[in-house]
Design a protein around this motif. Structure first.
Motif, PDB file in Angstrom:
ATOM      1  N   ARG A  14       3.913   5.616  -5.356  1.00 18.15           N
ATOM      2  CA  ARG A  14       3.789   5.782  -6.809  1.00 18.15           C
ATOM      3  C   ARG A  14       2.718   6.814  -7.146  1.00 18.15           C
ATOM      4  O   ARG A  14       2.899   7.639  -8.050  1.00 18.15           O
ATOM      5  N   SER A  15       1.627   6.764  -6.428  1.00 17.77           N
ATOM      6  CA  SER A  15       0.557   7.730  -6.664  1.00 17.77           C
ATOM      7  C   SER A  15       1.029   9.144  -6.360  1.00 17.77           C
ATOM      8  O   SER A  15       0.764  10.081  -7.129  1.00 17.77           O
ATOM      9  N   LEU A  16       1.761   9.281  -5.238  1.00 18.39           N
ATOM     10  CA  LEU A  16       2.276  10.607  -4.866  1.00 18.39           C
ATOM     11  C   LEU A  16       3.323  11.088  -5.876  1.00 18.39           C
ATOM     12  O   LEU A  16       3.389  12.289  -6.172  1.00 18.39           O
ATOM     13  N   LYS A  67       3.364  10.329  -9.033  1.00 19.75           N
ATOM     14  CA  LYS A  67       2.604  10.782 -10.198  1.00 19.75           C
ATOM     15  C   LYS A  67       2.010  12.161  -9.951  1.00 19.75           C
ATOM     16  O   LYS A  67       2.061  13.035 -10.812  1.00 19.75           O
ATOM     17  N   GLU A  68       1.448  12.335  -8.762  1.00 21.43           N
ATOM     18  CA  GLU A  68       0.860  13.628  -8.421  1.00 21.43           C
ATOM     19  C   GLU A  68       1.935  14.709  -8.378  1.00 21.43           C
ATOM     20  O   GLU A  68       1.705  15.848  -8.791  1.00 21.43           O
ATOM     21  N   GLN A 127       0.833  -1.202   0.000  1.00 21.90           N
ATOM     22  CA  GLN A 127       0.000   0.000   0.000  1.00 21.90           C
ATOM     23  C   GLN A 127       0.870   1.255   0.000  1.00 21.90           C
ATOM     24  O   GLN A 127       0.549   2.234  -0.681  1.00 21.90           O
ATOM     25  N   GLU A 175       2.236   1.684  -3.412  1.00 17.53           N
ATOM     26  CA  GLU A 175       1.184   2.224  -4.270  1.00 17.53           C
ATOM     27  C   GLU A 175       0.968   3.701  -3.976  1.00 17.53           C
ATOM     28  O   GLU A 175       0.819   4.525  -4.890  1.00 17.53           O
ATOM     29  N   THR A 176       0.947   4.026  -2.677  1.00 18.28           N
ATOM     30  CA  THR A 176       0.772   5.421  -2.282  1.00 18.28           C
ATOM     31  C   THR A 176       1.934   6.268  -2.771  1.00 18.28           C
ATOM     32  O   THR A 176       1.741   7.390  -3.257  1.00 18.28           O
TER      33      THR A 176
END
Length: 360
Positions: free
Chosen positions: A255-257, A259-260, A249, A252-253
């Motif tokens: 990677r998401s951050l 990207k953001e 998680q 994933e977080t």
């Protein structure tokens, strides 16, 4: 009597539990339950209370792995019969696993206590597990009915007897029975009470009750160590899975951050370009504003000059009007003088003409 525990004779005690949905104190009793089922080889096994995947699944797995001719029933009491309102549903995940793995010899039943047990003939239940009850007093009040269903080699297990420190109903039920029947106690986890309520116990199981306290303690210690090892091992596995899930998680977080963050950088670059354009536009606007201010200043100067010229013209007009009035007055006076002079001359001529006429 000397007690000999040979794990080679009961290899199931070192088996791992197939279905585990969460870490629970019940897991430390799994080796002894495997050992007990291997000794008893029951024909009919019943769990009453709140059948969970970990407890009821232990009995089903033992019956399946030992290939016993045994029917199993997990009875989930309806709310109000020793259960709270949140414990009325059998977990769907375990229901599915149970039906596919043990459905050929096991059933899960949701029912009231009396209705569930009246379906069993007198003296047929070989192994009864009372688990997760909030109202053990209910079973105390119906003890005769419960015992009438137990076979001559019947054994009752009560999970949660360590709650005596809080005056638990499980301990009250266990206390009311252990004074009448041979019993064993396991203190690890939440505690497990074992009661031999049948008059003709399986020989190998009866030996447990007839053995010396040292031999019983040895067996309890071995099972407890195996159970604790299995319990702690599962806890470690569960914690590792939790850590892996959290790590996944977190990844994933992350990677998401990322990207953001990349998107934010793009927006920042776009904003920087727009800001530079805005600054350039502001500079042009300032230049145009300064030019407009200079033009306004020139126009004001021209306006002031025009106002001054208008003022001079007004003064000149007033001056010309004064001169014109003076000239008109002078011309009028001249005209009046000429008119008077002509009239006098005309009067003189008339007088002369009259005189001439008179002379004629």
């Amino acid at each position: 009597m000397t007690l000999h525990i040979n794990l080679i004779d009961h290899p199931i005690v070192v088996s791992r539990l197939n279905y585990v949905s969460t870490t629970t104190p019940w897991l430390c009793h799994v080796p002894f339950i495997f050992y007990l089922v291997s000794l008893l080889k029951p024909k009919l096994m019943v769990e009453v209370g709140q059948p969970t995947g970990e407890s009821y699944g232990t009995f089903c797995q033992a019956v399946d792995d030992l290939d016993l001719d045994c029917q199993c029933y997990g009875i989930n009491l309806l709310a109000g019969e020793g259960q709270d309102d949140d414990s009325r549903e059998i977990p769907v995940k375990f229901q599915d696993y149970h039906d596919s793995s043990y459905g050929r010899f096991s059933r899960l039943i949701q029912s009231e206590f009396y209705d569930a047990l009246k379906g069993f003939s007198q003296g047929t239940i070989d192994l009864l597990h009372v688990n997760g009850l909030q109202g053990g007093q209910y079973l105390v009040n119906n003890l005769e009915f419960l015992l009438s269903k137990m076979s001559e080699r019947g054994v009752i297990l009560l999970h949660g007897i360590n709650g005596y420190k809080l005056g638990s109903n499980e301990w009250q039920l266990y206390s009311s029975l252990k004074s009448k029947y041979p019993h064993l106690e396991f203190i690890q986890g939440e505690g497990l009470g074992v009661l031999g309520v049948g008059l003709r116990q399986v020989t190998t199981f009866q030996e447990l009750f007839e053995s010396s306290s040292q031999d019983v303690a040895k067996m309890q210690t071995i099972c407890a160590k195996l159970g604790d090892s299995w319990h702690y091992g599962h806890q470690a596995d569960w914690l590792r899975r939790q850590a892996e899930d959290q790590c996944h998680q977190l990844q994933e977080t992350t990677r998401s951050l990322e990207k953001e963050l990349a998107l934010a950088h793009e927006h920042q670059e776009l904003f920087s370009v727009e800001l530079e354009d805005a600054k350039f536009g502001e500079l042009q606007f300032q230049e145009e504003l300064e030019a407009s201010r200079g033009l306004v200043c020139e126009l004001r100067q021209e306006l002031d000059s025009l106002r001054h010229q208008v003022k001079e013209l007004e003064n000149l007009r007033e001056q010309n009007e004064g001169e014109l009035v003076g000239r008109e007055q002078a011309h009028q006076q001249e005209l009046d003088s000429l008119r008077q002079a002509h009239r006098q001359e005309l009067d003189s001529l008339v007088e002369q003409l009259d005189s001439a006429i008179e002379e004629l």
